[in-house]
Motif scaffolding. Structure first.
Motif, PDB file in Angstrom:
ATOM      1  N   LEU A  36      -5.422  -2.403   1.203  1.00 28.00           N
ATOM      2  CA  LEU A  36      -6.769  -1.844   1.165  1.00 28.00           C
ATOM      3  C   LEU A  36      -7.843  -2.806   0.678  1.00 28.00           C
ATOM      4  CD1 LEU A  36      -5.946   1.715  -0.242  1.00 28.00           C
ATOM      5  CD2 LEU A  36      -5.946   0.916   2.118  1.00 28.00           C
ATOM      6  N   ALA A  37      -7.481  -3.814  -0.120  1.00 29.80           N
ATOM      7  CA  ALA A  37      -8.493  -4.720  -0.673  1.00 29.80           C
ATOM      8  C   ALA A  37      -9.342  -5.398   0.412  1.00 29.80           C
ATOM      9  CB  ALA A  37      -7.838  -5.759  -1.571  1.00 29.80           C
ATOM     10  N   PRO A  38      -8.763  -5.906   1.518  1.00 28.49           N
ATOM     11  CA  PRO A  38      -9.617  -6.543   2.532  1.00 28.49           C
ATOM     12  C   PRO A  38     -10.632  -5.591   3.157  1.00 28.49           C
ATOM     13  CG  PRO A  38      -7.338  -7.230   2.808  1.00 28.49           C
ATOM     14  CD  PRO A  38      -7.327  -6.107   1.819  1.00 28.49           C
ATOM     15  N   GLN A  39     -10.364  -4.289   3.101  1.00 29.29           N
ATOM     16  CA  GLN A  39     -11.291  -3.308   3.646  1.00 29.29           C
ATOM     17  C   GLN A  39     -12.246  -2.751   2.591  1.00 29.29           C
ATOM     18  OE1 GLN A  39     -11.356  -2.860   6.897  1.00 29.29           O
ATOM     19  NE2 GLN A  39      -9.590  -4.239   7.114  1.00 29.29           N
ATOM     20  N   GLY A  40     -12.059  -3.143   1.336  1.00 33.49           N
ATOM     21  CA  GLY A  40     -12.931  -2.676   0.257  1.00 33.49           C
ATOM     22  C   GLY A  40     -12.784  -1.206  -0.065  1.00 33.49           C
ATOM     23  N   ILE A  41     -11.626  -0.612   0.202  1.00 33.94           N
ATOM     24  CA  ILE A  41     -11.427   0.828   0.002  1.00 33.94           C
ATOM     25  C   ILE A  41     -11.029   1.098  -1.449  1.00 33.94           C
ATOM     26  CG2 ILE A  41     -10.099   2.847   0.713  1.00 33.94           C
ATOM     27  CD1 ILE A  41      -9.662   1.460   3.415  1.00 33.94           C
ATOM     28  N   GLY A  99     -13.091  19.743   4.844  1.00 33.39           N
ATOM     29  CA  GLY A  99     -13.931  19.073   5.832  1.00 33.39           C
ATOM     30  C   GLY A  99     -13.778  17.569   5.889  1.00 33.39           C
ATOM     31  N   TRP A 100     -12.724  17.022   5.294  1.00 30.82           N
ATOM     32  CA  TRP A 100     -12.490  15.591   5.327  1.00 30.82           C
ATOM     33  C   TRP A 100     -11.598  15.224   6.508  1.00 30.82           C
ATOM     34  CZ3 TRP A 100     -14.142  11.846   1.660  1.00 30.82           C
ATOM     35  CH2 TRP A 100     -14.895  12.365   0.598  1.00 30.82           C
ATOM     36  N   ASP A 101     -11.860  14.056   7.072  1.00 24.32           N
ATOM     37  CA  ASP A 101     -10.990  13.487   8.095  1.00 24.32           C
ATOM     38  C   ASP A 101      -9.934  12.656   7.370  1.00 24.32           C
ATOM     39  OD1 ASP A 101      -9.930  12.754  10.502  1.00 24.32           O
ATOM     40  OD2 ASP A 101     -11.534  11.323  11.028  1.00 24.32           O
ATOM     41  N   VAL A 102      -8.670  13.089   7.421  1.00 30.49           N
ATOM     42  CA  VAL A 102      -7.621  12.528   6.579  1.00 30.49           C
ATOM     43  C   VAL A 102      -6.700  11.628   7.397  1.00 30.49           C
ATOM     44  CG1 VAL A 102      -5.736  13.031   4.990  1.00 30.49           C
ATOM     45  CG2 VAL A 102      -7.697  14.595   5.140  1.00 30.49           C
ATOM     46  N   PHE A 103      -6.454  10.416   6.884  1.00 30.22           N
ATOM     47  CA  PHE A 103      -5.503   9.482   7.480  1.00 30.22           C
ATOM     48  C   PHE A 103      -4.381   9.255   6.479  1.00 30.22           C
ATOM     49  CE2 PHE A 103      -9.359   8.839   9.769  1.00 30.22           C
ATOM     50  CZ  PHE A 103      -8.987   8.448  11.050  1.00 30.22           C
ATOM     51  N   MET A 104      -3.141   9.273   6.970  1.00 25.76           N
ATOM     52  CA  MET A 104      -1.982   9.106   6.099  1.00 25.76           C
ATOM     53  C   MET A 104      -1.160   7.897   6.527  1.00 25.76           C
ATOM     54  SD  MET A 104      -0.640  13.036   5.558  1.00 25.76           S
ATOM     55  CE  MET A 104       0.697  12.470   4.507  1.00 25.76           C
ATOM     56  N   ALA A 105      -0.553   7.235   5.537  1.00 20.96           N
ATOM     57  CA  ALA A 105       0.353   6.113   5.806  1.00 20.96           C
ATOM     58  C   ALA A 105       1.235   5.933   4.577  1.00 20.96           C
ATOM     59  CB  ALA A 105      -0.423   4.832   6.109  1.00 20.96           C
ATOM     60  N   THR A 106       2.327   5.237   4.761  1.00 18.50           N
ATOM     61  CA  THR A 106       3.194   4.920   3.627  1.00 18.50           C
ATOM     62  C   THR A 106       2.818   3.562   3.054  1.00 18.50           C
ATOM     63  OG1 THR A 106       4.917   3.734   4.846  1.00 18.50           O
ATOM     64  CG2 THR A 106       5.042   6.140   4.828  1.00 18.50           C
ATOM     65  N   GLY A 107       3.295   3.308   1.857  1.00  9.84           N
ATOM     66  CA  GLY A 107       3.030   2.018   1.232  1.00  9.84           C
ATOM     67  C   GLY A 107       3.863   0.882   1.791  1.00  9.84           C
ATOM     68  N   MET A 108       4.759   1.189   2.718  1.00 10.12           N
ATOM     69  CA  MET A 108       5.640   0.158   3.261  1.00 10.12           C
ATOM     70  C   MET A 108       4.874  -0.957   3.958  1.00 10.12           C
ATOM     71  SD  MET A 108       8.751   0.607   2.456  1.00 10.12           S
ATOM     72  CE  MET A 108       9.507  -0.522   3.630  1.00 10.12           C
ATOM     73  N   GLY A 109       3.704  -0.647   4.491  1.00  6.95           N
ATOM     74  CA  GLY A 109       2.939  -1.667   5.209  1.00  6.95           C
ATOM     75  C   GLY A 109       2.492  -2.816   4.331  1.00  6.95           C
ATOM     76  N   GLY A 110       2.454  -2.606   3.013  1.00  3.64           N
ATOM     77  CA  GLY A 110       2.054  -3.674   2.110  1.00  3.64           C
ATOM     78  C   GLY A 110       3.216  -4.415   1.491  1.00  3.64           C
ATOM     79  N   ILE A 111       4.459  -4.002   1.817  1.00  7.31           N
ATOM     80  CA  ILE A 111       5.631  -4.700   1.317  1.00  7.31           C
ATOM     81  C   ILE A 111       5.816  -5.973   2.132  1.00  7.31           C
ATOM     82  CG2 ILE A 111       8.119  -4.582   0.956  1.00  7.31           C
ATOM     83  CD1 ILE A 111       6.511  -2.761  -0.882  1.00  7.31           C
ATOM     84  N   LEU A 112       5.884  -7.093   1.452  1.00  8.41           N
ATOM     85  CA  LEU A 112       5.880  -8.380   2.140  1.00  8.41           C
ATOM     86  C   LEU A 112       7.226  -8.699   2.769  1.00  8.41           C
ATOM     87  CD1 LEU A 112       3.869 -10.386  -0.519  1.00  8.41           C
ATOM     88  CD2 LEU A 112       3.020  -9.467   1.633  1.00  8.41           C
ATOM     89  N   GLY A 113       8.301  -8.208   2.193  1.00  5.18           N
ATOM     90  CA  GLY A 113       9.625  -8.535   2.716  1.00  5.18           C
ATOM     91  C   GLY A 113      10.092  -9.895   2.222  1.00  5.18           C
ATOM     92  N   TYR A 114      11.382 -10.046   2.153  1.00  5.59           N
ATOM     93  CA  TYR A 114      11.961 -11.296   1.674  1.00  5.59           C
ATOM     94  C   TYR A 114      12.398 -12.167   2.842  1.00  5.59           C
ATOM     95  CZ  TYR A 114      12.016  -9.442  -3.041  1.00  5.59           C
ATOM     96  OH  TYR A 114      11.643  -8.935  -4.259  1.00  5.59           O
ATOM     97  N   GLU A 158      -5.560  -9.937   6.544  1.00  4.65           N
ATOM     98  CA  GLU A 158      -6.514  -8.979   7.074  1.00  4.65           C
ATOM     99  C   GLU A 158      -5.893  -7.964   8.032  1.00  4.65           C
ATOM    100  OE1 GLU A 158      -7.126 -12.181   6.796  1.00  4.65           O
ATOM    101  OE2 GLU A 158      -8.875 -12.310   5.468  1.00  4.65           O
ATOM    102  N   ARG A 159      -4.603  -8.087   8.325  1.00  4.45           N
ATOM    103  CA  ARG A 159      -3.974  -7.182   9.280  1.00  4.45           C
ATOM    104  C   ARG A 159      -2.988  -6.207   8.647  1.00  4.45           C
ATOM    105  NH1 ARG A 159      -1.682 -11.274  13.558  1.00  4.45           N
ATOM    106  NH2 ARG A 159      -0.427  -9.428  14.059  1.00  4.45           N
TER     107      ARG A 159
END
Length: 305
Positions: free
Chosen positions: A88-93, A30-45, A58-59
């Motif tokens: 996730l830290a800016p969202q407090g998750i 009964g959970w609403d599940v959202f999925m994503a990869t960790g790539m969004g937090g990779i800063l890139g060189y 924050e984005r």
């Protein structure tokens, strides 16, 4: 319907398979599940064509990962956890971290313990441990050029094949100091067991309100590690004529030119870890790094054949 997130390392097949199976299980509960990869937090060189490439702090959260989310499950190793903390830290998750990697110093449990771990968090049988993070910002005059969150450390160092660097560094209201070294590290207590430890820094137990400054290969016996209160702001002015390289949590950064300044302070956001049992930091040190293992004495005599 309660919300839960799954962040996973899509470069590891076991993490991908586990993420899909976990989504199916949580959906059936009964959970609403959202999925994503960790790539969004990779800063890139950065590179010469794109010396300042970043996304505002924050984005970084993936779509659907917001303050209404009860917790997120992280499937990967320490690198995935570091990436997820920025997302996730800016969202407090809160993050339930599951090790599918090698060292797993930052993870709560292993993949083979995933079913009982999920049962515990779904039942609300867990606590939250908050870990301090750094906010690193690069300015040219008063213009913000680049920023990032980091859970372990920031490193400002020379490019390969260049000479030793000089830094003018000010901590809070205290008088600036000059440091000649290959670079400087500023680490959190969490990061004290990472690059900082390899560079000769002290291990700092989590929850202590301090950060640590370490010169890398300093050209002075007087330039040594410094532990300071985490409410102090550090400002670094490069004095060397060559451009420097900023690296955050070992995976991304930017170029820092001689007329830039770097501001490092405690972030208003903390990494929130789901703990299934009371944290035992010394046990983790012993299991992962061999700290405090009993010394086995050499025999006092040797019997010759």
């Amino acid at each position: 319907m309660p919300k839960v997130g799954i962040l996973y390392n899509d470069a590891k097949s076991v993490a991908c398979r586990s993420a899909i199976a976990l989504k199916d299980k949580l959906t059936s509960l009964g959970w609403d599940v959202f999925m994503a990869t960790g790539m969004g937090g990779i800063l890139g060189y950065s590179n010469p064509d794109r010396p300042l490439c970043h996304t505002p702090i924050e984005r970084l959260a993936p779509p659907g990962f917001d303050r209404d989310m009860s917790f997120a499950i992280i499937l990967g190793g320490d690198g995935t956890v570091l990436s997820a903390s920025r997302q996730l830290a800016p969202q407090g998750i809160p993050m339930l971290t599951i090790n599918t990697g090698h060292m797993g110093f930052l993870t709560e449990t292993y993949l083979n313990q995933l079913p009982p771990a999920i049962d515990a968090v779904v039942a609300g049988e867990y606590a939250i441990e908050e870990r301090a993070m750094l906010r690193v910002q690069v300015f040219h005059n008063d213009t913000l050029l680049w920023e990032a969150l980091c859970l372990n450390e920031m490193v400002l160092h020379r490019e390969p094949m260049t000479c030793m660097c000089h830094f003018e560094l000010a901590i809070g209201r205290h008088a600036p100091v000059d440091i000649a070294a290959d670079g400087v590290i500023i680490s959190t207590p969490t990061g004290s067991t990472a690059y900082s430890l390899s560079a000769g820094g002290a291990v700092v137990t989590p929850g202590v309100g301090v950060f640590q400054l370490l010169p890398i290969c300093p050209h002075s016996l007087a330039s040594r590690a410094l532990v300071y209160a985490d409410n102090e702001i550090v400002t670094i002015y490069p004095v060397s004529p060559n451009k420097l390289v900023m690296v955050v949590d070992g995976n991304g950064g930017c170029f820092v030119l001689p007329d830039y300044r770097v501001k490092v302070e405690r972030s208003p956001y903390s990494a929130r870890f789901v703990r299934l049992k009371e944290p035992e930091f010394f046990q983790i040190l012993r299991e992962k790094l061999g700290w405090g293992l009993p010394h086995i004495a050499k025999p006092t005599s040797v019997e010759l054949p």
